[in-house]
Write an enzyme that holds these catalytic residues in place. Structure first.
Site, PDB file in Angstrom:
ATOM      1  CE  LYS A   1      -4.482   0.392  -0.026  1.00  0.00           C
ATOM      2  NZ  LYS A   1      -5.209  -0.168  -0.576  1.00  0.00           N
TER       3      LYS A   1
ATOM      4  CG  ASP B   1      -7.086   3.214  -1.575  1.00  0.00           C
ATOM      5  OD1 ASP B   1      -7.599   2.092  -1.417  1.00  0.00           O
ATOM      6  OD2 ASP B   1      -7.194   4.113  -0.654  1.00  0.00           O
TER       7      ASP B   1
END
Length: 448
Positions: free
Chosen positions: A129, A169
């Site tokens: 991430k 995202d």
């Protein structure tokens, strides 16, 4: 659940000592370790060969400054991150988030969760991430472009199609992916599938935009069917009005449900007639407006300031699709009191652990994020496959593959939960099933 295994209690204490300021990461690690206790006890080699020690430690934490210039010539500096969590089953894969709330702690917890989520897809992708505390809201296209170019100028050193493949995202959509891809291509002189979520004109996949929301509903419908229920004839409450929420609303409606709410960071709308999705798309995707604008053309709809009370709306199915920790104990109790029978997570970890326990104790069917919202990363992996082949599948082909993956995920986690004496606990099942694949790969590869 709680930690009872002596080794895992000691391991958790060491994780806490090493990461004293990473509250969200520590909550996530503890929750996973609680779930996988029966696996660790049944397989002592996981301790003897150091798998558990390796599993709780991120492989790489990258942090860097991101300088950029606004339209008035003023220099700003943000922080950029990439957390490369685990690559045992494939190249790192996970989104980039641009939002003021981004911290190293948040990204470490998301990377840890991503490792298990990606494992559940059965596709060969590890977990990662990244992102920045930069806020794209209110910025011009030129400002966003300059930020993305500066961000990629540092990030490109650590990623690649067989190393780490970021995606979008929160705050990172098609515009941002395009700017990031263009800068990567400029810096490396390579045209490759190093980012997913790309535009269709330069290597993107059909159905990627819809994938997380559609996948959430495919997973939820299979979970409901196993309990003798369905979306058909159900009232559905959805939080959020971004990409996941919009396409969860679309698919839930197609499956026969009536979606009555959507929200943003300011508040939520309730439409007893059912959400007019075309209007929401116009507001959020075209005008980039606020959800309160919805009531101007929908006389029966109401708008309420503050988004937390969306969970007080009576429903059969709740799909939290906004952000982490949006369902606390009070919200969970409201859902229970109003007769909600299913909560399935579209956002990343939107329900706090204690609220999950409340829901499960009340007999509410609970679909955890790492399983229920895996459709986005699954389709990103399908985009990687198409890029590698220099080929593209039709929307129907990708959608069919997505549905098969999500149905498979449900049965995989349900079977894992039952095998280890936790039948019906899909959160534990997801952690166990995801962990087992990663652990077996780590065992095979040795200490690395």
């Amino acid at each position: 659940m709680e930690l009872k295994n002596a080794y895992l209690i000691d391991l958790m204490e060491r994780v806490e000592k090493r990461n004293p300021n990473d509250k969200q990461f520590l909550i996530t690690v503890r929750t996973v370790l609680e779930s996988i206790q029966p696996v660790v006890e049944a397989r002592p080699e996981l301790i003897e060969r150091g798998v558990m020690e390796l599993f709780v430690e991120q492989e790489r934490v990258i942090k860097f400054r991101v300088p950029w210039t606004d339209d008035n010539g003023k220099v700003h500096v943000n922080r950029g991150y990439r957390i490369q969590g685990n690559s045992a089953i494939g190249p790192y894969k996970g989104g980039l988030r641009l939002h003021p709330s981004v911290t190293e702690d948040i990204l470490k917890f998301l990377a840890f969760e991503q490792t298990l989520k990606n494992s559940l897809t059965t596709l060969p992708i590890g977990g990662a991430k990244g992102g920045s505390d930069f806020d794209p809201k209110g910025k011009s296209d030129a400002e966003v472009m300059r930020f993305c170019q500066s961000f990629m100028t540092e990030l490109f050193k650590y990623i690649g199609p067989d190393c780490d493949v970021p995606a979008g995202d929160i705050g990172v959509g098609g515009r941002e992916i395009g700017y990031l891809f263009g800068q990567y291509k400029r810096l490396t002189n390579q045209y490759c599938g190093v980012l997913t979520g790309k535009g269709l004109s330069f290597g993107g996949s059909l159905a990627r935009t819809e994938a997380t929301g559609y996948g959430l509903c495919y997973f939820t419908e299979e979970m409901l069917n196993d309990a003798g229920k369905s979306f058909k004839g159900s009232t559905v409450v959805i939080s959020g009005s971004g990409n996941v929420a919009i396409y969860a609303c679309e698919k839930a409606t197609q499956l026969g449900g009536k979606v009555v709410t959507m929200s943003d960071s300011n508040g939520y709308v309730y439409d007893p007639d059912g959400i007019d999705l075309a209007a929401v798309k116009q507001i959020k995707e075209v005008r980039r407006g606020r959800i309160r604008e919805y009531i101007a053309d929908h006389p029966n709809a109401t708008y309420t300031e503050g988004c937390s009370n969306v969970w007080s709306v009576k429903c059969d199915i709740a799909l939290p699709c906004a952000t982490q920790n949006e369902i606390d104990n009070a919200s969970a109790q409201k859902l229970i009191d109003n007769g909600c029978t299913c909560v399935s997570e579209g956002a990343n970890m939107p329900t706090v652990p204690s609220a999950i326990e409340l829901l499960q104790a009340a007999g509410v069917i609970f679909g955890p994020a790492k399983a229920a919202n895996a459709g986005g990363v699954a389709t990103s992996a399908l985009e990687m496959s198409q890029n590698s082949m220099r080929y593209s599948w039709t929307f129907e082909e990708v959608d069919a593959k997505l549905k098969n993956i999500m149905v498979g995920i449900y049965h995989n986690i349900a079977d894992a939960a039952e095998k280890y004496g936790l039948k019906g606990n899909f959160e534990a099942g997801a952690n166990i099933a995801g962990f087992l694949k990663v652990a077996d790969a780590m065992l095979a590869q040795g200490v690395c």
